[in-house]
Design a protein around this motif. Sequence first.
Motif, mmCIF file in Angstrom:
data_model
loop_
_atom_site.group_PDB
_atom_site.id
_atom_site.type_symbol
_atom_site.label_atom_id
_atom_site.label_comp_id
_atom_site.label_asym_id
_atom_site.label_seq_id
_atom_site.Cartn_x
_atom_site.Cartn_y
_atom_site.Cartn_z
ATOM 1 N N ILE A 56 0.847 -1.194 0.000
ATOM 2 C CA ILE A 56 0.000 0.000 0.000
ATOM 3 C C ILE A 56 0.882 1.244 0.000
ATOM 4 O O ILE A 56 1.873 1.315 0.731
ATOM 5 C CB ILE A 56 -0.893 0.035 1.256
ATOM 6 N N GLY A 57 0.508 2.222 -0.806
ATOM 7 C CA GLY A 57 1.174 3.515 -0.773
ATOM 8 C C GLY A 57 0.270 4.517 -0.072
ATOM 9 O O GLY A 57 -0.878 4.700 -0.475
ATOM 10 N N VAL A 58 0.764 5.131 0.981
ATOM 11 C CA VAL A 58 -0.031 6.086 1.757
ATOM 12 C C VAL A 58 0.636 7.451 1.693
ATOM 13 O O VAL A 58 1.814 7.591 2.029
ATOM 14 C CB VAL A 58 -0.161 5.642 3.234
ATOM 15 N N GLY A 59 -0.108 8.445 1.252
ATOM 16 C CA GLY A 59 0.437 9.793 1.192
ATOM 17 C C GLY A 59 0.795 10.307 2.575
ATOM 18 O O GLY A 59 0.170 9.932 3.571
ATOM 19 N N VAL A 60 1.815 11.158 2.632
ATOM 20 C CA VAL A 60 2.237 11.759 3.902
ATOM 21 C C VAL A 60 2.324 13.270 3.717
ATOM 22 O O VAL A 60 2.947 13.753 2.766
ATOM 23 C CB VAL A 60 3.607 11.217 4.367
ATOM 24 N N GLY B 191 -4.654 6.140 1.291
ATOM 25 C CA GLY B 191 -3.730 5.213 0.660
ATOM 26 C C GLY B 191 -4.182 4.783 -0.720
ATOM 27 O O GLY B 191 -5.336 4.986 -1.108
ATOM 28 N N THR B 192 -3.246 4.197 -1.460
ATOM 29 C CA THR B 192 -3.567 3.606 -2.747
ATOM 30 C C THR B 192 -3.070 2.167 -2.748
ATOM 31 O O THR B 192 -1.935 1.888 -2.357
ATOM 32 C CB THR B 192 -2.929 4.397 -3.913
ATOM 33 N N TRP B 193 -3.947 1.273 -3.153
ATOM 34 C CA TRP B 193 -3.618 -0.152 -3.187
ATOM 35 C C TRP B 193 -4.091 -0.727 -4.510
ATOM 36 O O TRP B 193 -5.272 -0.666 -4.834
ATOM 37 C CB TRP B 193 -4.284 -0.879 -2.015
ATOM 38 N N ARG C 116 -8.310 1.889 4.705
ATOM 39 C CA ARG C 116 -7.963 0.875 5.691
ATOM 40 C C ARG C 116 -7.026 -0.173 5.098
ATOM 41 O O ARG C 116 -7.064 -0.451 3.901
ATOM 42 C CB ARG C 116 -9.227 0.182 6.220
ATOM 43 N N HIS C 117 -6.208 -0.749 5.966
ATOM 44 C CA HIS C 117 -5.295 -1.807 5.536
ATOM 45 C C HIS C 117 -6.099 -3.082 5.283
ATOM 46 O O HIS C 117 -6.905 -3.486 6.131
ATOM 47 C CB HIS C 117 -4.239 -2.058 6.615
ATOM 48 N N PRO C 118 -5.919 -3.727 4.132
ATOM 49 C CA PRO C 118 -6.733 -4.906 3.797
ATOM 50 C C PRO C 118 -6.509 -6.104 4.714
ATOM 51 O O PRO C 118 -7.371 -6.986 4.791
ATOM 52 C CB PRO C 118 -6.298 -5.227 2.362
ATOM 53 N N ASN D 15 -7.306 -1.780 9.849
ATOM 54 C CA ASN D 15 -7.142 -0.525 10.584
ATOM 55 C C ASN D 15 -6.930 0.644 9.629
ATOM 56 O O ASN D 15 -6.410 0.475 8.521
ATOM 57 C CB ASN D 15 -5.951 -0.623 11.542
ATOM 58 N N ASP D 16 -7.341 1.834 10.074
ATOM 59 C CA ASP D 16 -7.176 3.040 9.261
ATOM 60 C C ASP D 16 -5.697 3.327 9.017
ATOM 61 O O ASP D 16 -4.886 3.269 9.947
ATOM 62 C CB ASP D 16 -7.805 4.247 9.959
ATOM 63 N N VAL D 17 -5.371 3.645 7.775
ATOM 64 C CA VAL D 17 -3.985 3.986 7.445
ATOM 65 C C VAL D 17 -3.772 5.494 7.464
ATOM 66 O O VAL D 17 -2.630 5.965 7.398
ATOM 67 C CB VAL D 17 -3.587 3.423 6.062
ATOM 68 N N SER D 18 -4.844 6.254 7.548
ATOM 69 C CA SER D 18 -4.723 7.716 7.559
ATOM 70 C C SER D 18 -4.719 8.246 8.988
ATOM 71 O O SER D 18 -5.172 7.581 9.925
ATOM 72 C CB SER D 18 -5.881 8.346 6.778
ATOM 73 N N GLY D 19 -4.178 9.449 9.138
ATOM 74 C CA GLY D 19 -4.179 10.101 10.442
ATOM 75 C C GLY D 19 -3.105 9.631 11.397
ATOM 76 O O GLY D 19 -3.139 9.956 12.587
#
Length: 328
Positions: A196-200, A210-212, A219-221, A225-229
């Motif tokens: 997964i690529g998650v912007g920062v 994120g982008t998957w 959320r992580h597949p 859990n949420d990948v943001s914040g």
Amino acid sequence: MFSMIKTWRALKARGVMGINQRNAEYVLQYNNRRYYPYVDDKIVTKERALIYEVNVPEMYGVISSESEIKYLPKIIGDRTEFVIKPAQGAGGDGILVIADKFDDYRYKTVSGRLITIDEIEYQISSILTGLYSLGGMRDRALIEYKVTSDPIFKSISYEGVPDIRIIVLMGYPVMAMLRLPTRQSGGKANLHQGAIGVGVDIATGTTLKGTWLNEIITRHPDTNNDVSGVALPDWDGFLELATGCYEISKLGYIGVDMVLDEEKGPLILEINARPGLNIQIANNAGLAARTYRVEKHLEELKAAGIEKESVKERVAFSKEWFDAKNTF
């Protein structure tokens, strides 16, 4: 036809960078090929980083030929954790991560598989033949410290070690992304293999969406859990490390890959002279819009008679201009 033109114009208006633009206006313009060996060989990169007193995983040893494989036990010593990787590998191929020692003759990989000394030596031999190197050229095997991922990633990562990619133009961080391993990626932080690529947010170090597999996710597949914040620890440390890689590599347009070790903090893994463009999807923002701003700033500095800003000044500029809320 008109639909394609309309889409192209919309992307251009948002400052989205395409591969042709990246190659022509940034890779070719800012990256002198004579310095590519500084980043294409992980051993050379590590040696240069040490000269500049930049934090990298400790190098235990290098094996350059089949005749040197017999020195592996001496290099490993009593260590129960270590990583073996090709010096000129790409995409994470050929990397062997040892997580524990099972008995006098066997080790356990990070996935739990038992592997014998003979199998480890065979892997090194494959590395030396160039099986994993760029262009299939003969390579060297690097044995180094195994990173222990910071606990902050435990809820949003599947095995492996997440890493952080920061795109740097002429020493200015312009965009960042957190790459999270998944079950599909086999625990590797490789987007093409299913990570997964998650912007920062450059300004705060807080994760965005994120982008998957080219889809936007929150959320992580695997962990759900949420990948943001998520606020990444020591964010200024990451930015300063990435910024300093401009001097280490002598290349103007680079992608710097780093990890957050539980004990040692931010460490540089490698520098890429041809960083990919998926980072734009993860950030929902265009690279070109930000690189244009850096180029304009460089012109302003030149007009003012300022040759170059310090690392901290460059970081401050990027944090001010590339806040996730800033749409120019």
